[in-house]
Scaffold this active site. Structure first.
Site, PDB file in Angstrom:
ATOM      1  CG  ASP A  68      -2.133   0.872   1.001  1.00 47.97           C
ATOM      2  OD1 ASP A  68      -2.898   0.579   0.054  1.00 47.97           O
ATOM      3  OD2 ASP A  68      -2.324   1.861   1.734  1.00 47.97           O
ATOM      4  CG  PHE A 148       0.867   4.504 -11.686  1.00 47.70           C
ATOM      5  CD1 PHE A 148       2.153   3.996 -11.766  1.00 47.70           C
ATOM      6  CD2 PHE A 148       0.176   4.352 -10.486  1.00 47.70           C
ATOM      7  CE1 PHE A 148       2.741   3.352 -10.680  1.00 47.70           C
ATOM      8  CE2 PHE A 148       0.746   3.702  -9.398  1.00 47.70           C
ATOM      9  CZ  PHE A 148       2.036   3.202  -9.503  1.00 47.70           C
TER      10      PHE A 148
HETATM   11  P1  IMP Z   1      -2.673   2.320  -3.565  1.00 47.79           P
HETATM   12  O1  IMP Z   1      -1.488   1.865  -2.835  1.00 47.79           O
HETATM   13  O2  IMP Z   1      -2.895   1.521  -4.817  1.00 47.79           O
HETATM   14  O3  IMP Z   1      -3.890   2.412  -2.693  1.00 47.79           O
HETATM   15  O4  IMP Z   1      -2.324   3.751  -4.119  1.00 47.79           O
HETATM   16  C1  IMP Z   1      -2.687   4.933  -3.465  1.00 47.79           C
HETATM   17  C2  IMP Z   1      -2.620   6.101  -4.417  1.00 47.79           C
HETATM   18  O5  IMP Z   1      -1.279   6.470  -4.614  1.00 47.79           O
HETATM   19  C3  IMP Z   1      -3.234   5.879  -5.788  1.00 47.79           C
HETATM   20  O6  IMP Z   1      -3.856   7.091  -6.182  1.00 47.79           O
HETATM   21  C4  IMP Z   1      -2.059   5.596  -6.662  1.00 47.79           C
HETATM   22  O7  IMP Z   1      -2.280   5.993  -7.989  1.00 47.79           O
HETATM   23  C5  IMP Z   1      -0.991   6.450  -6.007  1.00 47.79           C
HETATM   24  N1  IMP Z   1       0.322   5.831  -6.184  1.00 47.79           N
HETATM   25  C6  IMP Z   1       0.749   4.627  -5.703  1.00 47.79           C
HETATM   26  N2  IMP Z   1       2.005   4.386  -6.098  1.00 47.79           N
HETATM   27  C7  IMP Z   1       2.384   5.468  -6.834  1.00 47.79           C
HETATM   28  C8  IMP Z   1       3.578   5.798  -7.547  1.00 47.79           C
HETATM   29  O8  IMP Z   1       4.566   5.055  -7.590  1.00 47.79           O
HETATM   30  N3  IMP Z   1       3.570   6.979  -8.191  1.00 47.79           N
HETATM   31  C9  IMP Z   1       2.513   7.831  -8.183  1.00 47.79           C
HETATM   32  N4  IMP Z   1       1.378   7.570  -7.562  1.00 47.79           N
HETATM   33  C10 IMP Z   1       1.314   6.389  -6.892  1.00 47.79           C
END
Ligand code: IMP
Length: 192
Positions: A68, A148
């Site tokens: 996460d 992303f």
């Molecule tokens: P989750 O870990 O998938 O819940 O991500 C949380 C949020 O952070 C989401 O909006 C993802 O797009 C963003 N996010 C996660 N990893 C990255 C990254 O490496 N770069 C930019 N945004 C990220």
């Protein structure tokens, strides 16, 4: 050696696969017929990372890693943090989230921020967690088209380009996910 990766995020999967030794086969949730949303109702990044890994590992009956990630902006009391994916609302896109973030920082000069990833390895009721952090700042406007999420507004400390202006190899040199992953891998190698 098979390892389940508990994510539906294709970009994360590509990043993980690019970091793994070729001897390890990463299974996707689809490969083990998990089609439902993973539980992510905790109030911390650590909590959500654990709940995803535990759920998927117990359901599939094999060791699993989940991660996460949150973007923590210092001047916003570490927001959006654990709410990074739904900062602008439940069905928000990355574009919506970035727009809101830039609005909130509009009149704020301290743009320091960090990405934090927590990887959880879960196996037979036991787990270990591995943290990766990259410090940086939020750009005044979006730059670049790779990556992303918040990549187009995050500039790692000491650099002058966003993650979205780097290719994956360059991003991996600095990224929170890579840092957490390196720690995970030194633990996991002992199991191989
Ligand atoms: P989750 O870990 O998938 O819940 O991500 C949380 C949020 O952070 C989401 O909006 C993802 O797009 C963003 N996010 C996660 N990893 C990255 C990254 O490496 N770069 C930019 N945004 C990220």
């Amino acid at each position: 050696m098979k390892l389940l990766l508990a994510t539906n995020n294709v970009n994360k999967r590509i990043e993980f696969q690019s970091l793994l030794p070729a001897t390890i086969t990463l299974l996707s949730l689809e490969d083990v017929a998990i089609h439902e949303e993973l539980p992510e109702h905790e109030k911390t990044i650590e909590g959500n990372s654990l709940s995803k890994a535990k759920y998927a590992s117990e359901k599939a009956g094999i060791p699993c890693i989940a991660e996460d990630t949150g973007l923590e902006v210092y001047a916003l009391n570490q927001e959006p943090g654990v709410y990074s994916a739904r900062y602008a609302g439940k069905n928000a896109t990355s574009a919506d989230n970035i727009k809101l973030l830039l609005q909130r920082l509009d009149t704020i000069s301290d743009r320091k921020a960090r990405f934090k990833t927590v990887i959880t390895y879960y196996e037979n009721g036991q787990y270990e967690q591995f943290e990766g952090i990259i410090e940086g700042r939020i750009a005044e406007f979006e730059k670049g088209s790779n990556g992303f999420g918040y990549d187009s507004v995050f500039i790692p400390e000491g650099l002058d380009k966003t993650f979205a202006e780097m290719n994956l190899e360059q991003k991996n040199e600095y990224s929170h996910r890579k840092r957490a992953f390196v720690r995970f891998l030194s633990f996991y190698r002992n199991k191989l």
